[in-house]
Design an enzyme around this catalytic site. Structure first.
Site, short mmCIF file in Angstrom:
data_model
loop_
_atom_site.label_atom_id
_atom_site.label_comp_id
_atom_site.label_asym_id
_atom_site.label_seq_id
_atom_site.Cartn_x
_atom_site.Cartn_y
_atom_site.Cartn_z
N THR A 154 0.90 -1.16 0.00
CA THR A 154 0.00 0.00 0.00
C THR A 154 0.94 1.21 0.00
OG1 THR A 154 -0.10 0.17 2.40
CG2 THR A 154 -1.80 -1.18 1.37
N HIS A 155 0.56 2.25 -0.66
CA HIS A 155 1.42 3.44 -0.80
C HIS A 155 2.77 3.07 -1.42
CE1 HIS A 155 -1.42 5.29 2.10
NE2 HIS A 155 -1.34 4.10 2.68
N SER A 276 18.25 -0.12 -26.50
CA SER A 276 18.53 1.30 -26.67
C SER A 276 19.51 1.47 -27.82
CB SER A 276 19.11 1.86 -25.37
OG SER A 276 19.93 2.99 -25.65
N LYS A 282 20.93 -2.01 -22.28
CA LYS A 282 19.51 -1.79 -21.96
C LYS A 282 18.57 -2.84 -22.52
CE LYS A 282 17.97 2.00 -20.63
NZ LYS A 282 17.31 2.30 -19.38
N ASN A 284 14.51 -2.68 -22.38
CA ASN A 284 13.45 -1.81 -21.88
C ASN A 284 12.06 -2.41 -22.04
OD1 ASN A 284 15.29 0.23 -21.26
ND2 ASN A 284 15.20 1.06 -23.34
N GLU A 289 5.16 0.10 -21.60
CA GLU A 289 5.08 1.57 -21.56
C GLU A 289 4.14 2.11 -22.63
OE1 GLU A 289 9.10 3.49 -21.15
OE2 GLU A 289 9.69 1.41 -20.95
N GLN A 321 -20.88 13.73 -36.83
CA GLN A 321 -19.96 13.03 -37.73
C GLN A 321 -18.59 12.83 -37.07
OE1 GLN A 321 -19.96 13.68 -42.07
NE2 GLN A 321 -18.00 14.69 -41.80
N LYS A 324 -17.10 9.30 -35.29
CA LYS A 324 -16.45 8.11 -35.88
C LYS A 324 -14.96 8.01 -35.63
CE LYS A 324 -19.51 8.67 -39.28
NZ LYS A 324 -20.24 9.30 -38.20
N1 ARG Z 1 -21.60 11.48 -42.72
C1 ARG Z 1 -22.64 11.77 -41.81
C2 ARG Z 1 -22.24 11.37 -40.39
O1 ARG Z 1 -21.31 10.67 -40.26
C3 ARG Z 1 -23.88 11.02 -42.19
C4 ARG Z 1 -25.14 11.69 -41.79
C5 ARG Z 1 -25.25 13.01 -42.47
N2 ARG Z 1 -26.56 13.57 -42.41
C6 ARG Z 1 -26.77 14.82 -42.78
N3 ARG Z 1 -27.96 15.22 -42.78
N4 ARG Z 1 -25.80 15.62 -43.06
O2 ARG Z 1 -22.82 11.76 -39.43
#
Ligand code: ARG
Length: 459
Positions: A154-155, A276, A282, A284, A289, A321, A324
């Site tokens: 601990t610690h 290294s 070394k 590593n 990491e 958008q 993603k």
């Molecule tokens: N490429 C857009 C997205 O990833 C798709 C939906 C776009 N819809 C719109 N009305 N512009 O969100």
């Protein structure tokens, strides 16, 4: 000509085309997008919104497009903005008027929501199975080290003796919770949004459940505004992945410490270490990491998406958008880290002697001396005080508790007898802690057995 060009009198500025195009990164959703479109086209036919022949032609052509994409024969265009319109455009190029009917009653807003859900369902599955593999390695390693005594901290100060198996099984519990979080978030991802349209549903007599069934979804979304604007499932996943990375990172931190010269508890296999460019001696722990470092990316993705969503009025906004790249990066990072981490610990060399030595000399059995006194009738607080003084005495005389003579013991308390030495041996300290969840061999074997049963059941 844009698929949405009817209302416009001027072409988009090229810079804007490039700016708002997402094809660069959403191209990876091509398979989900096509499968979603095939299910949609099928439903349009079944519900007599288009003819059976039209539906079949669309489905057949989409399947051919999928093949061509996979064969590397298709170039996507920035001009067509995103994966959804790229594929639709190819479809229309191939079958003309009929192709133009696919998008009936659908919007890219519900389409993209569908695609991400389909994509994440697969990825959750993949990551879940990577966790299972890690867990299996942990179980095997633990099995081999139920008697490997090491200091518990601990610690980062030596505290009480445990075993390596017990320490590893702590991580088993963490990863088990990570698995449960994935399973849980899968439930909320497994809901089908198509039929939400742009935001207000659709006037066509769609069978949403048919689409859900065909695509393997358990349920359909219950509100069209929510259906297109919900990204909770992705945020949940990114949170779950952040927590899993946090666990990996803590584990990595320990391996980095343990493989330092000062600890020398473990040695990484050559195949999972690096050298290294200047210092010839070394070796590593770069892999550990880098995993620790990559944790930040996943946290970043989670914060990015939470922040993107935080002030968005209903329903869809283009800000979304941005979901993603964060999602993809987090998923890719986790998928990169888990297998390499699993291999790294599978091949690790454990230095049992060093771990044992590390447990000695740091008064890790002091609590057990106090417990000994309690068993002889002293109240715990008093015993604590007595042992505290003994430790001070030891520090001043550079001795360990088990090196004190019986006479020295007796000077501290008359109740000490010869049996104190076995009572405070490191082995005994571990073995006596045999409650469920404790480090004693019996308790750990029990935990391992339970762990095995869990993994077998979810495999
Ligand atoms: N490429 C857009 C997205 O990833 C798709 C939906 C776009 N819809 C719109 N009305 N512009 O969100």
């Amino acid at each position: 000509m844009k698929l949405w060009g009817g209302r416009f009198q001027k072409a988009t500025d090229l810079m804007v085309d490039d700016f708002h195009s997402s094809i660069r990164f959403d191209r990876r959703l091509y398979r989900q997008d096509i499968h979603g479109s095939i299910a949609h086209a099928n439903m349009l036919g079944q519900c007599n919104v288009i003819s059976t022949e039209e539906s079949e032609l669309i489905q057949k052509t989409l399947a051919a497009i999928l093949k061509d994409i996979e064969a590397g024969e298709i170039e996507f265009e920035v001009d067509a903005e995103d994966i959804h319109m790229n594929i639709e455009k190819i479809l229309i190029d191939r079958i003309g008027e009929t192709g133009k009917k696919l998008h009936t009653g659908r919007s890219r807003n519900d389409q993209v929501a569908l695609d991400i859900r389909m994509y994440l369902k697969e990825e959750i599955h993949t990551i879940y199975h990577m966790l299972i593999q890690l867990q299996e390695v942990l179980l095997t390693l633990s099995q081999n080290h139920t008697e490997t005594i090491m200091p518990g901290y601990t610690h980062l100060q030596k505290a009480q003796p445990v075993t390596l198996a017990h320490h590893l099984m702590a991580y088993f519990q963490m990863f088990r919770r990570d698995m449960e979080r994935l399973q849980d978030c899968y439930k909320r991802t497994n809901v089908m949004p198509l039929g939400s349209g742009a935001l207000a549903g659709t006037t066509y007599p769609f069978d949403r459940n048919l689409v859900a069934k065909e695509l393997g979804f358990d349920d359909i979304t219950q509100n069209s505004l929510d259906g297109v604007s919900d990204r909770d499932f992705a945020i949940e996943l990114l949170s779950g992945l952040s927590i899993a990375m946090m666990h990996l990172s803590r584990f990595c931190e320990e391996l980095i410490l343990w493989s330092s010269h000062e600890f020398s508890f473990v040695e990484m296999d050559d195949a999972y270490s690096t050298g290294s460019s200047i210092m010839p001696q070394k070796k590593n722990p770069d892999v550990a990491e880098l995993i620790r470092g990559k944790t930040g990316r996943v946290y970043g993705a989670m914060m990015a998406l939470l922040t993107t969503m935080k002030a968005l009025p209903l329903a869809y906004n283009k800000d979304m958008q941005e979901d993603k790249e964060a999602i993809f990066d987090a998923v890719d990072t986790v998928k990169l880290c888990l297998p390499v981490f699993t291999k790294m610990i599978e091949t690790i060399k454990v230095n049992k002697e060093k771990m044992y030595q590390g447990t000695q000399g740091g008064f890790t059995n002091a609590t057990d001396v106090a417990d000994y006194l309690v068993k002889k009738g002293l109240p715990f607080r008093e015993a604590h005080e007595v042992v505290g003084k003994m430790v001070l005495y030891c520090v001043n005389h550079q001795k360990s508790l088990d090196a004190l003579t019986l006479e020295e013991y007796r000077r501290c308390s008359p109740v000490f007898e010869d049996d104190v030495y076995t009572a405070i041996s490191l082995e005994q300290c571990v073995e006596d802690r045999d409650l469920p969840g404790g480090p004693a061999k019996k308790a750990v074997l029990n935990a391992i057995e339970k762990g095995k049963q869990y993994i077998e059941a979810v495999k």
